[in-house]
Design an enzyme around this catalytic site. Structure first.
Site, PDB file in Angstrom:
ATOM      1  CG  ASP A   1      -1.875   1.118   1.298  1.00 41.01           C
ATOM      2  OD1 ASP A   1      -2.730   1.185   0.393  1.00 41.01           O
ATOM      3  OD2 ASP A   1      -1.798   1.937   2.232  1.00 41.01           O
TER       4      ASP A   1
ATOM      5  CD  GLU B   1      -2.132   2.168  -3.550  1.00 47.01           C
ATOM      6  OE1 GLU B   1      -3.270   2.638  -3.730  1.00 47.01           O
ATOM      7  OE2 GLU B   1      -1.582   2.171  -2.436  1.00 47.01           O
TER       8      GLU B   1
END
Length: 541
Positions: free
Chosen positions: A203, A264
């Site tokens: 993330d 990401e």
């Protein structure tokens, strides 16, 4: 399960755990629900699942505020449940990728609680980004950075210092200049690798490192889902992140079976993205340029070319993605006049044509699954689910809603629980008479797994057929492609041996190559021609 370099061609299914399947009847998805639906995922034909955070959390940001990185939140189950899920998934030939949230923790994490109890300058505070304020009495934030969720990126504590949170105040940023933080996350990686996971989705992989001195950000703030155009941004895509990922790669390489990372990373261009997937860093990275591209042949071809060009230079495969838990579902996106994704927002003034959006989504699926590399499927896209845009305001839970002063509805519309069966909510997601954590629309009864199964015209059967052919056809997955001559507004490319994909993005029907055999089409051909907003896979000599 023992195929080498599996990740270069893998189709990975994103499980948004809260909304996939509810196994214990409390209205929230959980590990038991995932386990009960593993046969569905096996039969769909995916190679792996990526599960959004299941860690102990106060759930301020749906689990992306982690209080304990090595335990399971009771809302979702137990460590033993997680262990069984990994084992059962492997028995079905499905690998398991878990979400890792390294940019920030929860404010309930033991480290942050210790930091709050400590005095300024104490080592406990060095694990986070604490700074004195500006102004005569330190009453102003240390700089002008803004939170992705709205408002200042700084919160003041009673002793006068401020701490950084690029997201919600309950998500304090960790200080990745601190060796203790780096050592702790390597321990976390080993914990889950020892349990048997096959990889990690990282993330906010472009965060973590902040510029020395934390300088002000000139101009307007930038959303995490709006890639920065600045190469020297003070908190996005700093060069220092690559040292971290080289260390992580050394950890994963010590384990058997090619355990992998996917980043990401919302960055300025494919060249910046390619830096994350150099041979000694991460394995893959999400291709957000493709997700954000409008339904336009020239723009789609440009994204494909720039992506493959940049990644080929570093020997990494591309990944293709159309939707995820942070953006408007692409059936809705493609159904609007302005189809370019703008993160979790859209212009409600744009007229919505869901029939057109569904037609384009079917074509886009065949395009995505025919391109070289791997692909990600966001749960529900195989059902053709649209964005739910009319969730009552009192049911909205995304922190974006509150932090924006009720001016941005946030991401709940793409996170509504899946419809599995039946003619009324909860559509088999939970037990009867159990209200899911977000309301499901009545119109979804026609989109349930039960209703679509066996219907050759359904989105679900299109995905099942495409994934079966992708596994069977040696031309698909990792490898090369070449563009073919085509009319304006038409994409045509071939892959060896003997495969061609044609996507008609124009407004008029187009001819197909003579003598080609149709393997799969996203819609019916008309007099042997490919209609607008339709794609076809062909066997060619």
């Amino acid at each position: 399960m023992d195929s080498p370099r599996w990740w270069r061609s893998a189709v990975i299914y994103q499980v948004y755990i809260r909304s996939f399947a509810d196994g214990n009847g409390d209205g929230v998805g959980d590990i038991a629900g995932i386990r009960s639906r593993l046969p569905y995922l096996r039969d769909l034909g995916v190679d792996a699942i990526w599960i959004t955070p299941w860690y102990t959390s106060p759930m301020v940001d749906a689990g992306y505020d982690v209080a304990d990185y090595t335990d399971i939140d009771p809302l979702f189950g137990t460590r033993a449940d997680a262990q069984e899920l990994i084992r059962e998934a492997h028995e079905h030939g499905i690998r398991v990728i878990v979400d890792l949230v390294p940019n920030h923790s929860s404010d309930r994490h033991a480290w942050f609680q210790a930091a709050l109890a400590a005095a300024p300058g104490d080592p406990a505070r060095e694990r986070y980004v604490f700074r004195p304020g500006r102004g005569e009495d330190g009453e102003l934030p240390p700089n002008n950075w803004q939170s992705v969720f709205g408002g200042p990126a700084w919160t003041r504590v009673p002793d006068g210092q401020w701490y950084l949170h690029l997201f919600a105040p309950e998500q304090p940023d960790l200080n990745w200049e601190n060796p203790e933080v780096r050592a702790e996350f390597e321990r976390v990686l080993r914990f889950w690798l020892d349990m048997g996971v096959d990889g990690f989705r990282i993330d906010v992989a472009h965060g973590l490192i902040k510029a020395p001195g934390l300088p002000d950000l000139s101009g307007d703030g930038e959303d995490v889902l709006e890639p920065t155009k600045r190469i020297d941004h003070p908190h996005w895509d700093r060069d220092g992140v690559h040292e971290i990922y080289r260390a992580w790669r050394r950890v994963s390489d010590a384990y058997p079976g090619e355990r992998i990372f996917v980043a990401e990373a919302w960055v300025a261009n494919p060249q910046r993205l390619s830096r994350y997937v150099r041979a000694d860093e991460l394995h893959t990275a999400f291709n957000f340029d493709f997700l954000r591209a409008p339904w336009d042949a020239a723009r789609l071809r440009e994204v494909v070319d720039s992506t493959l060009g940049a990644l080929t230079e570093v020997g990494a495969p591309a990944t293709w993605v159309l939707s995820n838990h942070d953006v408007v579902r692409h059936v809705t996106r493609y159904g609007r006049e302005h189809t370019e994704s703008r993160g979790p927002v859209h212009d409600p003034g744009d007229s919505l044509d869901l029939e057109r959006g569904t037609r384009r989504a079917r074509a886009a699926a065949l395009l995505m699954l025919a391109l070289p590399g791997g692909a990600y499927i966001y749960q529900g896209e195989e059902l053709g689910l649209p964005e739910v845009e009319d969730i009552p305001e009192d049911r909205l839970q995304d922190p974006v809603w509150e932090r924006s002063g009720h001016t941005r509805r946030g991401r709940d519309g793409c996170r509504v629980p899946l419809p599995w069966s039946g003619d009324a909510p909860p559509y088999g997601f939970s037990g009867e008479d159990v209200e899911p954590w977000l309301p499901q629309p009545e119109s979804w009864k026609a989109l349930s797994v039960e209703r679509q199964t066996g219907d050759p015209a359904s989105m679900l059967e299109l995905y099942r057929s495409a994934l079966r052919l992708r596994r069977e056809n040696p031309a698909l997955g990792d490898g090369d492609m070449r563009w073919n001559p085509a009319p304006d507004g038409v994409l045509s490319f071939s892959r060896d041996p003997g495969f061609t994909c044609v996507v008609n993005v124009s407004g008029e029907p187009c001819d197909l190559p003579a003598g080609a055999e149709v393997l799969l089409a996203s819609g019916d051909l008309v007099d042997g021609r490919l209609p607008a907003d339709t794609a076809v896979w062909l066997a060619t000599s």
